[in-house]
Design a protein around this motif. Structure first.
Motif, PDB file in Angstrom:
ATOM      1  N   ALA A  50       0.523  -1.784   0.107  1.00 24.34           N
ATOM      2  CA  ALA A  50       0.165  -0.010   0.390  1.00 24.34           C
ATOM      3  C   ALA A  50       1.045   1.310   0.034  1.00 24.34           C
ATOM      4  O   ALA A  50       0.409   1.817  -0.822  1.00 24.34           O
ATOM      5  CB  ALA A  50      -1.066  -0.075   1.429  1.00 24.34           C
ATOM      6  N   GLU A  54       1.216   4.067  -3.031  1.00 20.82           N
ATOM      7  CA  GLU A  54       0.728   5.671  -2.469  1.00 20.82           C
ATOM      8  C   GLU A  54       2.204   6.282  -3.010  1.00 20.82           C
ATOM      9  O   GLU A  54       1.793   7.692  -3.816  1.00 20.82           O
ATOM     10  CB  GLU A  54       0.808   5.711  -0.897  1.00 20.82           C
ATOM     11  CG  GLU A  54      -0.001   7.169  -0.492  1.00 20.82           C
ATOM     12  CD  GLU A  54       0.079   7.171   0.483  1.00 20.82           C
ATOM     13  OE1 GLU A  54      -0.801   7.883   0.969  1.00 20.82           O
ATOM     14  OE2 GLU A  54       1.048   6.808   1.242  1.00 20.82           O
ATOM     15  N   LYS A  61       1.273   5.839 -12.737  1.00 14.71           N
ATOM     16  CA  LYS A  61       0.028   5.694 -12.933  1.00 14.71           C
ATOM     17  C   LYS A  61      -0.321   6.021 -14.408  1.00 14.71           C
ATOM     18  O   LYS A  61      -1.409   5.553 -14.598  1.00 14.71           O
ATOM     19  CB  LYS A  61      -0.430   6.840 -12.001  1.00 14.71           C
ATOM     20  CG  LYS A  61       0.135   6.476 -10.744  1.00 14.71           C
ATOM     21  CD  LYS A  61      -0.783   7.339  -9.240  1.00 14.71           C
ATOM     22  CE  LYS A  61      -0.016   6.979  -7.691  1.00 14.71           C
ATOM     23  NZ  LYS A  61      -1.287   7.513  -7.202  1.00 14.71           N
ATOM     24  N   SER A  93      -4.835   1.854  -0.480  1.00 20.15           N
ATOM     25  CA  SER A  93      -4.668   2.766   0.266  1.00 20.15           C
ATOM     26  C   SER A  93      -4.083   2.201   1.509  1.00 20.15           C
ATOM     27  O   SER A  93      -4.643   1.525   1.695  1.00 20.15           O
ATOM     28  CB  SER A  93      -5.367   3.891   0.716  1.00 20.15           C
ATOM     29  OG  SER A  93      -6.340   3.416   1.779  1.00 20.15           O
ATOM     30  N   PRO A  94      -3.056   2.862   1.646  1.00 20.36           N
ATOM     31  CA  PRO A  94      -2.502   2.877   3.690  1.00 20.36           C
ATOM     32  C   PRO A  94      -4.037   2.940   4.065  1.00 20.36           C
ATOM     33  O   PRO A  94      -3.454   2.163   5.384  1.00 20.36           O
ATOM     34  CB  PRO A  94      -0.976   3.402   3.656  1.00 20.36           C
ATOM     35  CG  PRO A  94      -0.477   3.381   2.629  1.00 20.36           C
ATOM     36  CD  PRO A  94      -2.013   3.841   1.194  1.00 20.36           C
ATOM     37  N   THR A  96      -6.799   2.228   3.968  1.00 18.09           N
ATOM     38  CA  THR A  96      -7.575   1.479   3.479  1.00 18.09           C
ATOM     39  C   THR A  96      -6.786  -0.255   4.604  1.00 18.09           C
ATOM     40  O   THR A  96      -8.128  -0.816   5.085  1.00 18.09           O
ATOM     41  CB  THR A  96      -8.269   0.958   2.085  1.00 18.09           C
ATOM     42  OG1 THR A  96      -8.590   2.170   1.915  1.00 18.09           O
ATOM     43  CG2 THR A  96      -9.079  -0.849   1.735  1.00 18.09           C
ATOM     44  N   ASP A 147      -6.934   4.057  -7.445  1.00 19.70           N
ATOM     45  CA  ASP A 147      -6.217   4.903  -6.968  1.00 19.70           C
ATOM     46  C   ASP A 147      -6.606   6.233  -6.010  1.00 19.70           C
ATOM     47  O   ASP A 147      -6.392   6.323  -5.477  1.00 19.70           O
ATOM     48  CB  ASP A 147      -5.596   5.783  -8.043  1.00 19.70           C
ATOM     49  CG  ASP A 147      -3.896   6.859  -7.720  1.00 19.70           C
ATOM     50  OD1 ASP A 147      -3.129   6.412  -6.687  1.00 19.70           O
ATOM     51  OD2 ASP A 147      -3.937   7.702  -8.181  1.00 19.70           O
ATOM     52  N   ARG A 148      -8.262   6.752  -6.693  1.00 26.45           N
ATOM     53  CA  ARG A 148      -8.652   7.494  -6.161  1.00 26.45           C
ATOM     54  C   ARG A 148     -10.309   7.252  -5.798  1.00 26.45           C
ATOM     55  O   ARG A 148     -10.784   7.875  -5.787  1.00 26.45           O
ATOM     56  CB  ARG A 148      -7.819   8.873  -6.751  1.00 26.45           C
ATOM     57  CG  ARG A 148      -7.147   9.306  -6.127  1.00 26.45           C
ATOM     58  CD  ARG A 148      -7.110  10.664  -6.937  1.00 26.45           C
ATOM     59  NE  ARG A 148      -6.946  10.603  -9.064  1.00 26.45           N
ATOM     60  CZ  ARG A 148      -5.698  10.370  -9.613  1.00 26.45           C
ATOM     61  NH1 ARG A 148      -4.706  10.766  -8.572  1.00 26.45           N
ATOM     62  NH2 ARG A 148      -6.070  10.315 -10.655  1.00 26.45           N
ATOM     63  N   GLU A 222     -12.482   4.184   4.784  1.00 26.79           N
ATOM     64  CA  GLU A 222     -12.007   5.291   4.062  1.00 26.79           C
ATOM     65  C   GLU A 222     -13.480   6.084   3.784  1.00 26.79           C
ATOM     66  O   GLU A 222     -13.585   5.982   2.533  1.00 26.79           O
ATOM     67  CB  GLU A 222     -10.391   5.381   3.351  1.00 26.79           C
ATOM     68  CG  GLU A 222      -9.959   6.245   3.511  1.00 26.79           C
ATOM     69  CD  GLU A 222      -8.223   5.955   3.490  1.00 26.79           C
ATOM     70  OE1 GLU A 222      -7.241   6.504   3.232  1.00 26.79           O
ATOM     71  OE2 GLU A 222      -8.599   4.584   2.718  1.00 26.79           O
TER      72      GLU A 222
END
Length: 225
Positions: A50, A54, A61, A93-94, A96, A147-148, A222
Motif C-alpha cells: 500500500a 501510494e 500511474k 491505500s495505506p 484502507t 487509485d482514488r 475510508e
C-alpha cells in the motif's frame, strides 16, 4: 537494471520500478514497465504494498492506465475470450489496509487487479444487487478509480470490500461500486497455473447512495459516501 551492456546500479525515486528510469522512448514499453511495477505490489506484505502504491509517480500511474485501456481494446478485438491474461490496476491505500487490519480482516496483499474472465463479466452487464451495470466510460477508468476512490466500504456479512465512486454521468443517479475478491492463482496463455496474489475486481454497478450509507450493512473504511 539490465541494459544492452550488462548490469549497472542506478538510483530512482521511491515507488518507481528501476526500468522506468531508462528512456525507452515508446509508450508501449513505458506501459509494460508500469504494469511490471504494479504487479510487484502483489508479492509484498499489504502494508508495504500500500505504501509503494501510494508513492508511485503520476507518470507511472498514467502509463498503467494507458496499458489497461489498450488491453481492454485487445480483449474486445478477441471478442472478450478469456485467454489467461490479467492486468494490475494499482493498490489499496495505506488507510484502507490499516482499517481492515483493525477489523481483524487484514488483506494478504494491497494489490488490485482484474483477469480477462472478470473483465468479460463486467462488460456483460454484471450487476451488484439491484444496481445497474458499470458504464463503459467508467470501466475504462478502473486504474484511476482504484487509485482514488471516493470511499471504501466493507460489507459486514460477507467481508467483501467495495470501492465507491461517482459515475461519469449524472451523479444524482447513485454511486458506482467495484467489488473486490481475493485471487491467489491465475492461468497463463499456455494453460499453466501459477501463483499471483491480488484483490480482484469481480463485479461492478450502480447502487443508491443511501443504501451504501447503511452502517448496519457496511463498515466505512475510508472516505465519504
Amino acid at each position: 537494471m539490465e541494459t544492452p551492456d550488462g548490469f549497472r546500479m542506478e538510483e530512482v525515486p521511491p515507488g518507481i520500478d528501476p526500468g522506468w528510469a531508462y528512456n525507452v522512448g515508446e509508450a508501449s514499453q513505458r506501459a509494460q514497465v508500469a504494469q511490471r511495477a504494479a504487479r510487484q505490489i502483489g508479492a509484498m506484505p499489504a502494508d508495504l504494498g500500500a505504501a509503494v502504491g501510494e508513492s508511485m509517480a503520476e507518470a507511472t500511474k498514467r502509463a498503467l492506465a494507458e496499458d489497461f485501456r489498450a488491453w481492454v481494446a485487445e480483449r474486445r478485438a478477441d471478442d472478450m475470450r478469456p485467454d489467461g491474461s490479467w492486468r494490475a490496476l494499482g493498490a489499496l491505500s495505506p488507510g484502507t489496509v490499516r482499517a481492515l487490519a483493525e477489523l481483524d480482516a487484514a488483506p494478504p496483499t494491497a494489490g488490485v487487479a482484474i483477469t480477462a474472465d472478470q473483465l468479460r463479466h463486467l462488460t456483460r452487464d454484471t450487476k451488484i444487487a439491484s444496481g445497474r451495470a458499470l458504464p463503459e466510460e467508467d470501466l475504462l477508468r478502473l486504474p484511476e478509480i482504484v487509485d482514488r476512490p471516493e470511499a471504501v466500504l466493507r460489507e459486514r456479512t460477507s467481508g467483501i470490500v467495495l470501492l465507491v465512486f461517482s459515475p461519469t454521468g449524472d451523479p444524482r443517479q447513485g454511486k458506482l461500486v467495484l467489488q473486490l475478491g481475493f485471487t491467489r492463482r491465475v492461468r497463463d496463455r499456455d494453460g499453466t497455473r501459477r501463483t499471483a496474489s491480488f484483490n480482484a475486481v469481480t463485479s461492478g454497478g450502480l447502487v443508491a447512495a443511501e443504501q451504501l450509507r447503511d452502517r448496519a450493512t457496511y463498515d466505512l473504511l475510508e472516505g465519504e459516501v
